[in-house]
Design a protein around this motif. Structure first.
Motif, PDB file in Angstrom:
ATOM      1  N   VAL A 141     -19.493  -0.474  -2.763  1.00  0.00           N
ATOM      2  CA  VAL A 141     -20.764   0.175  -3.101  1.00  0.00           C
ATOM      3  C   VAL A 141     -21.643   0.062  -1.865  1.00  0.00           C
ATOM      4  CG1 VAL A 141     -22.832   0.102  -4.546  1.00  0.00           C
ATOM      5  CG2 VAL A 141     -20.582  -0.318  -5.561  1.00  0.00           C
ATOM      6  N   PRO A 142     -21.925   1.193  -1.181  1.00  0.00           N
ATOM      7  CA  PRO A 142     -22.615   1.136   0.115  1.00  0.00           C
ATOM      8  C   PRO A 142     -24.037   0.586   0.010  1.00  0.00           C
ATOM      9  CG  PRO A 142     -21.646   3.306  -0.283  1.00  0.00           C
ATOM     10  CD  PRO A 142     -21.611   2.574  -1.577  1.00  0.00           C
ATOM     11  N   ARG A 143     -24.425  -0.169   1.040  1.00  0.00           N
ATOM     12  CA  ARG A 143     -25.802  -0.629   1.219  1.00  0.00           C
ATOM     13  C   ARG A 143     -26.310  -0.079   2.563  1.00  0.00           C
ATOM     14  NH1 ARG A 143     -27.758  -1.908  -3.641  1.00  0.00           N
ATOM     15  NH2 ARG A 143     -26.267  -3.169  -4.804  1.00  0.00           N
ATOM     16  N   GLY A 144     -27.553  -0.404   2.901  1.00  0.00           N
ATOM     17  CA  GLY A 144     -28.137   0.131   4.130  1.00  0.00           C
ATOM     18  C   GLY A 144     -27.374  -0.233   5.382  1.00  0.00           C
ATOM     19  N   ASP A 145     -26.728  -1.411   5.371  1.00  0.00           N
ATOM     20  CA  ASP A 145     -26.005  -1.857   6.564  1.00  0.00           C
ATOM     21  C   ASP A 145     -24.521  -1.503   6.548  1.00  0.00           C
ATOM     22  OD1 ASP A 145     -25.312  -3.530   4.527  1.00  0.00           O
ATOM     23  OD2 ASP A 145     -25.702  -5.400   5.591  1.00  0.00           O
ATOM     24  N   THR A 146     -24.081  -0.753   5.539  1.00  0.00           N
ATOM     25  CA  THR A 146     -22.671  -0.329   5.479  1.00  0.00           C
ATOM     26  C   THR A 146     -22.424   0.744   6.535  1.00  0.00           C
ATOM     27  OG1 THR A 146     -22.583  -0.770   3.102  1.00  0.00           O
ATOM     28  CG2 THR A 146     -20.850   0.628   4.027  1.00  0.00           C
ATOM     29  N   VAL A 147     -21.353   0.600   7.301  1.00  0.00           N
ATOM     30  CA  VAL A 147     -21.035   1.547   8.372  1.00  0.00           C
ATOM     31  C   VAL A 147     -20.019   2.572   7.878  1.00  0.00           C
ATOM     32  CG1 VAL A 147     -20.098   1.809  10.706  1.00  0.00           C
ATOM     33  CG2 VAL A 147     -21.492  -0.192  10.140  1.00  0.00           C
ATOM     34  N   PHE A 148     -20.324   3.864   8.085  1.00  0.00           N
ATOM     35  CA  PHE A 148     -19.369   4.925   7.772  1.00  0.00           C
ATOM     36  C   PHE A 148     -18.285   4.962   8.845  1.00  0.00           C
ATOM     37  CE2 PHE A 148     -23.261   6.716   5.726  1.00  0.00           C
ATOM     38  CZ  PHE A 148     -22.769   6.834   4.434  1.00  0.00           C
ATOM     39  N   LYS A 149     -17.027   5.110   8.418  1.00  0.00           N
ATOM     40  CA  LYS A 149     -15.917   5.166   9.366  1.00  0.00           C
ATOM     41  C   LYS A 149     -15.072   6.417   9.126  1.00  0.00           C
ATOM     42  CE  LYS A 149     -15.562   0.127   9.851  1.00  0.00           C
ATOM     43  NZ  LYS A 149     -14.667  -1.057   9.759  1.00  0.00           N
ATOM     44  N   HIS A 150     -14.400   6.833  10.175  1.00  0.00           N
ATOM     45  CA  HIS A 150     -13.503   7.991  10.080  1.00  0.00           C
ATOM     46  C   HIS A 150     -12.428   7.733   9.026  1.00  0.00           C
ATOM     47  CE1 HIS A 150      -9.714  10.026  11.795  1.00  0.00           C
ATOM     48  NE2 HIS A 150     -10.365  10.902  11.060  1.00  0.00           N
ATOM     49  N   GLY A 151     -12.236   8.702   8.138  1.00  0.00           N
ATOM     50  CA  GLY A 151     -11.219   8.587   7.103  1.00  0.00           C
ATOM     51  C   GLY A 151     -11.725   7.993   5.803  1.00  0.00           C
ATOM     52  N   ASP A 152     -12.960   7.484   5.782  1.00  0.00           N
ATOM     53  CA  ASP A 152     -13.519   6.961   4.537  1.00  0.00           C
ATOM     54  C   ASP A 152     -13.568   8.052   3.472  1.00  0.00           C
ATOM     55  OD1 ASP A 152     -13.946   4.490   5.619  1.00  0.00           O
ATOM     56  OD2 ASP A 152     -16.132   4.675   5.806  1.00  0.00           O
ATOM     57  N   GLN A 153     -13.192   7.698   2.246  1.00  0.00           N
ATOM     58  CA  GLN A 153     -13.407   8.576   1.093  1.00  0.00           C
ATOM     59  C   GLN A 153     -14.757   8.172   0.502  1.00  0.00           C
ATOM     60  OE1 GLN A 153     -11.904  11.210  -0.078  1.00  0.00           O
ATOM     61  NE2 GLN A 153     -12.962  11.440  -2.032  1.00  0.00           N
ATOM     62  N   VAL A 154     -15.760   9.039   0.669  1.00  0.00           N
ATOM     63  CA  VAL A 154     -17.127   8.697   0.281  1.00  0.00           C
ATOM     64  C   VAL A 154     -17.589   9.600  -0.857  1.00  0.00           C
ATOM     65  CG1 VAL A 154     -19.489   8.296   1.073  1.00  0.00           C
ATOM     66  CG2 VAL A 154     -17.584   8.081   2.684  1.00  0.00           C
ATOM     67  N   TYR A 155     -18.275   8.998  -1.822  1.00  0.00           N
ATOM     68  CA  TYR A 155     -18.846   9.738  -2.944  1.00  0.00           C
ATOM     69  C   TYR A 155     -20.371   9.712  -2.833  1.00  0.00           C
ATOM     70  CZ  TYR A 155     -14.222   9.799  -5.005  1.00  0.00           C
ATOM     71  OH  TYR A 155     -12.881  10.016  -5.225  1.00  0.00           O
ATOM     72  N   PHE A 156     -20.973  10.897  -2.985  1.00  0.00           N
ATOM     73  CA  PHE A 156     -22.417  11.044  -2.898  1.00  0.00           C
ATOM     74  C   PHE A 156     -22.961  11.609  -4.208  1.00  0.00           C
ATOM     75  CE2 PHE A 156     -20.852  11.587   1.438  1.00  0.00           C
ATOM     76  CZ  PHE A 156     -21.733  10.828   2.207  1.00  0.00           C
ATOM     77  N   ILE A 157     -24.180  11.182  -4.569  1.00  0.00           N
ATOM     78  CA  ILE A 157     -24.951  11.874  -5.601  1.00  0.00           C
ATOM     79  C   ILE A 157     -25.986  12.713  -4.878  1.00  0.00           C
ATOM     80  CG2 ILE A 157     -26.620  11.619  -7.487  1.00  0.00           C
ATOM     81  CD1 ILE A 157     -23.903  10.874  -8.426  1.00  0.00           C
ATOM     82  N   THR A 158     -26.115  13.963  -5.262  1.00  0.00           N
ATOM     83  CA  THR A 158     -27.035  14.851  -4.576  1.00  0.00           C
ATOM     84  C   THR A 158     -27.589  15.898  -5.537  1.00  0.00           C
ATOM     85  OG1 THR A 158     -27.274  16.322  -2.653  1.00  0.00           O
ATOM     86  CG2 THR A 158     -25.192  16.425  -3.841  1.00  0.00           C
ATOM     87  N   THR A 159     -28.509  16.704  -5.032  1.00  0.00           N
ATOM     88  CA  THR A 159     -29.039  17.843  -5.772  1.00  0.00           C
ATOM     89  C   THR A 159     -28.374  19.110  -5.256  1.00  0.00           C
ATOM     90  OG1 THR A 159     -30.827  18.105  -4.165  1.00  0.00           O
ATOM     91  CG2 THR A 159     -31.261  16.671  -6.064  1.00  0.00           C
ATOM     92  N   LYS A 160     -28.683  20.245  -5.853  1.00  0.00           N
ATOM     93  CA  LYS A 160     -28.107  21.498  -5.373  1.00  0.00           C
ATOM     94  C   LYS A 160     -28.484  21.754  -3.922  1.00  0.00           C
ATOM     95  CE  LYS A 160     -27.709  23.735  -9.898  1.00  0.00           C
ATOM     96  NZ  LYS A 160     -28.144  24.808 -10.804  1.00  0.00           N
ATOM     97  N   GLU A 161     -29.738  21.407  -3.569  1.00  0.00           N
ATOM     98  CA  GLU A 161     -30.169  21.588  -2.182  1.00  0.00           C
ATOM     99  C   GLU A 161     -29.436  20.616  -1.260  1.00  0.00           C
ATOM    100  OE1 GLU A 161     -32.277  20.854  -4.731  1.00  0.00           O
ATOM    101  OE2 GLU A 161     -32.877  22.934  -5.131  1.00  0.00           O
ATOM    102  N   GLY A 162     -29.198  19.414  -1.769  1.00  0.00           N
ATOM    103  CA  GLY A 162     -28.540  18.398  -0.962  1.00  0.00           C
ATOM    104  C   GLY A 162     -27.095  18.716  -0.645  1.00  0.00           C
ATOM    105  N   VAL A 163     -26.456  19.536  -1.482  1.00  0.00           N
ATOM    106  CA  VAL A 163     -25.066  19.930  -1.211  1.00  0.00           C
ATOM    107  C   VAL A 163     -24.971  20.612   0.146  1.00  0.00           C
ATOM    108  CG1 VAL A 163     -23.183  21.439  -1.929  1.00  0.00           C
ATOM    109  CG2 VAL A 163     -24.367  20.066  -3.636  1.00  0.00           C
ATOM    110  N   GLU A 164     -25.931  21.484   0.449  1.00  0.00           N
ATOM    111  CA  GLU A 164     -25.923  22.180   1.741  1.00  0.00           C
ATOM    112  C   GLU A 164     -26.070  21.190   2.892  1.00  0.00           C
ATOM    113  OE1 GLU A 164     -25.237  25.371   1.975  1.00  0.00           O
ATOM    114  OE2 GLU A 164     -25.090  25.437  -0.213  1.00  0.00           O
ATOM    115  N   GLN A 165     -26.925  20.173   2.720  1.00  0.00           N
ATOM    116  CA  GLN A 165     -27.090  19.156   3.756  1.00  0.00           C
ATOM    117  C   GLN A 165     -25.793  18.380   3.965  1.00  0.00           C
ATOM    118  OE1 GLN A 165     -30.362  16.685   2.606  1.00  0.00           O
ATOM    119  NE2 GLN A 165     -31.919  18.250   2.977  1.00  0.00           N
ATOM    120  N   LEU A 166     -25.101  18.090   2.862  1.00  0.00           N
ATOM    121  CA  LEU A 166     -23.860  17.332   2.969  1.00  0.00           C
ATOM    122  C   LEU A 166     -22.768  18.123   3.688  1.00  0.00           C
ATOM    123  CD1 LEU A 166     -23.724  15.450  -0.437  1.00  0.00           C
ATOM    124  CD2 LEU A 166     -23.728  14.426   1.833  1.00  0.00           C
ATOM    125  N   TYR A 167     -22.774  19.435   3.496  1.00  0.00           N
ATOM    126  CA  TYR A 167     -21.826  20.256   4.264  1.00  0.00           C
ATOM    127  C   TYR A 167     -22.028  20.004   5.759  1.00  0.00           C
ATOM    128  CZ  TYR A 167     -20.058  23.173   0.420  1.00  0.00           C
ATOM    129  OH  TYR A 167     -19.413  23.630  -0.712  1.00  0.00           O
TER     130      TYR A 167
END
Length: 449
Positions: free
Chosen positions: A196-222
């Motif tokens: 469960v990510p926290r502020g100091d969690t580092v994203f790495k190549h190949g990570d399978q990440v799950y996000f909660i977002t809004t319809k507008e946020g989907v475009e940002q995630l792209y």
């Protein structure tokens, strides 16, 4: 909680296994001795051989003191009859698995709770809906909508080109000042550990990440994940199973161009009659030459939903070798989920998991209106309705004693989906989306009671 499950098939056994892990009091009923023998030796549950619609069998199972009865036999008539009897005999809540989707479509016309059936589920319908949702969010390999899309969960495998690979969560958040997404879970490539990510969690190549977002946020995630929003119009479906038929029907209704390949000649003709807007082809989809003759290369998506998991996986690999944008395979073996991303298939779906997600929200304490278990991740996402007397009511998120193994992904207030940060105050009537690991579930449930 005392729970009776009728039907020791794939869905019933899978449900019994998941519930037994949580120390629920489970009784599994089936007429087949061999199915019960396997469950009896592998699970810590009670098994009972007999007809689930027999009143004496139900009383033997202590139906009158049961909190929940789940009918998941292969016969929808048995499941419906079971629920009606169980409710009359004193069970508090009932769920029936059905295959005829007319029942679900007619719930406004027929009062099923008055008949003793509190919930109807169709694993095939759930799988077809999942397929359509995945095609609409084609760059992501997992997706789920809360309250008709007010909040959206998406899963993505991070490519090396993603701008925030190597950055901490709090650093990545600064890329977009107007934060419209929240990372809720991730799994490192090559591991079985869910974080469960926290502020100091580092994203790495190949990570399978799950996000909660809004319809507008989907475009940002792209943009943030380096994924390209693909246009999906031309779809090839392999297999005229119930899932294949329902997926083709729904996709045609949404103006997709659908080709469906079915090996059985008689079944193919029946499908052609029932799907006038789809092109139905009689042939063996395992034949690569046939796929090429039917212009596999021109397809935007390839969906394999035959009754054979290995056929589905192999045919998706063939499609991926032809640079198809999106591949989806229906599998029965849960172990295959660990292989999907490493072998190159975009998404695996499993009817058992979809049905379990739908049923599990009735097991959780608190006012849970939605629940899903993430594919191949040891985590649950729950949507709670906040009661006036809940411990979280009137509290600011940062002041809650939230376990580290859980996080709030977002809040739905009225018609608005909100990505709630530390200073957000939770109010009665809010719908709060929480992601948590198994060890945090009891504490989370107490907060929302």
């Amino acid at each position: 909680m005392k729970i009776i499950i009728a039907g020791a098939g794939e869905v019933g056994f899978h449900l019994a296994k998941l519930l037994s892990y949580e120390s629920q009091d489970i009784t599994l009923i089936d007429t087949r001795k061999e199915s019960l023998a396997y469950a009896d030796t592998h699970l810590d549950i009670r098994v009972l051989r007999g007809d689930a619609t027999s009143i004496s069998v139900l009383r033997d199972a202590d139906v009158q003191n049961s909190r929940l009865v789940i009918g998941v036999t292969s016969s929808e008539t048995t499941n419906i009859t079971l629920c009606m009897l169980a409710k009359q005999l004193g069970c508090k809540r009932t769920i029936a698995r059905i295959s005829n989707t007319e029942f679900i479509e007619s719930q406004e016309d027929i009062n099923f709770p008055a008949l003793g059936i509190d919930e109807l589920i169709s694993p095939e319908e759930l799988a077809a809906a999942e397929i359509q949702l995945l095609l609409n969010k084609s760059a992501f390999n997992d997706t789920y909508e809360f309250e008709d899309g007010k909040l959206i969960m998406v899963g993505v495998s991070l490519p090396a080109s993603a701008p925030f690979v190597g950055k901490m969560v709090k650093e990545a958040a600064k890329v977009f000042p107007e934060l419209n997404f929240m990372p809720i879970a991730l799994q490192r490539t090559g591991t079985q550990y869910t974080v469960v990510p926290r502020g100091d969690t580092v994203f790495k190549h190949g990570d399978q990440v799950y996000f909660i977002t809004t319809k507008e946020g989907v475009e940002q995630l792209y943009k943030l994940t380096g994924k390209k929003k693909e246009s999906i119009r031309n779809v090839m479906i392999l297999g005229g199973s119930k899932v294949g038929f329902k997926a083709a029907r729904d996709l045609c209704a949404s103006k997709f161009n659908v080709k469906l390949i079915e090996k059985d000649k008689e079944k193919a003709f029946d499908l052609a009659d029932d799907l006038p807007n789809a092109l139905v082809i009689n042939g063996d989809g395992r034949n690569v030459e046939l796929l090429e003759e039917e212009s596999l290369e021109s397809m935007d998506a390839f969906i394999a939903v035959t009754g054979n998991s290995e056929t589905n996986i192999m045919s998706c690999l063939v499609a991926k070798s032809k640079h198809i944008k999106k591949t989806i395979a229906l599998v029965e073996n849960m172990d295959y989920f660990q292989l999907s991303h490493s072998i190159g298939i975009d998404t695996l779906i499993n009817k058992k998991l979809l049905a379990a997600n739908n049923i599990f929200r009735h097991i959780r304490k608190g006012e849970v209106v939605a629940l899903m278990r993430l594919n191949n991740l040891n985590a649950e996402i729950l949507e709670f309705i906040v009661k006036p007397n809940s411990r979280v009511t009137g509290s600011v998120i940062r002041e809650l004693k939230f376990p580290r193994a859980a996080t709030i992904g977002g809040v739905i207030r009225g018609e608005e989906g909100i990505i709630a940060l530390g200073g957000f105050e939770i109010k009665a009537g809010d719908r709060v989306v929480v992601c948590c690991l198994p060890e945090a579930i009891p504490k989370i449930e107490r907060l929302f009671l």
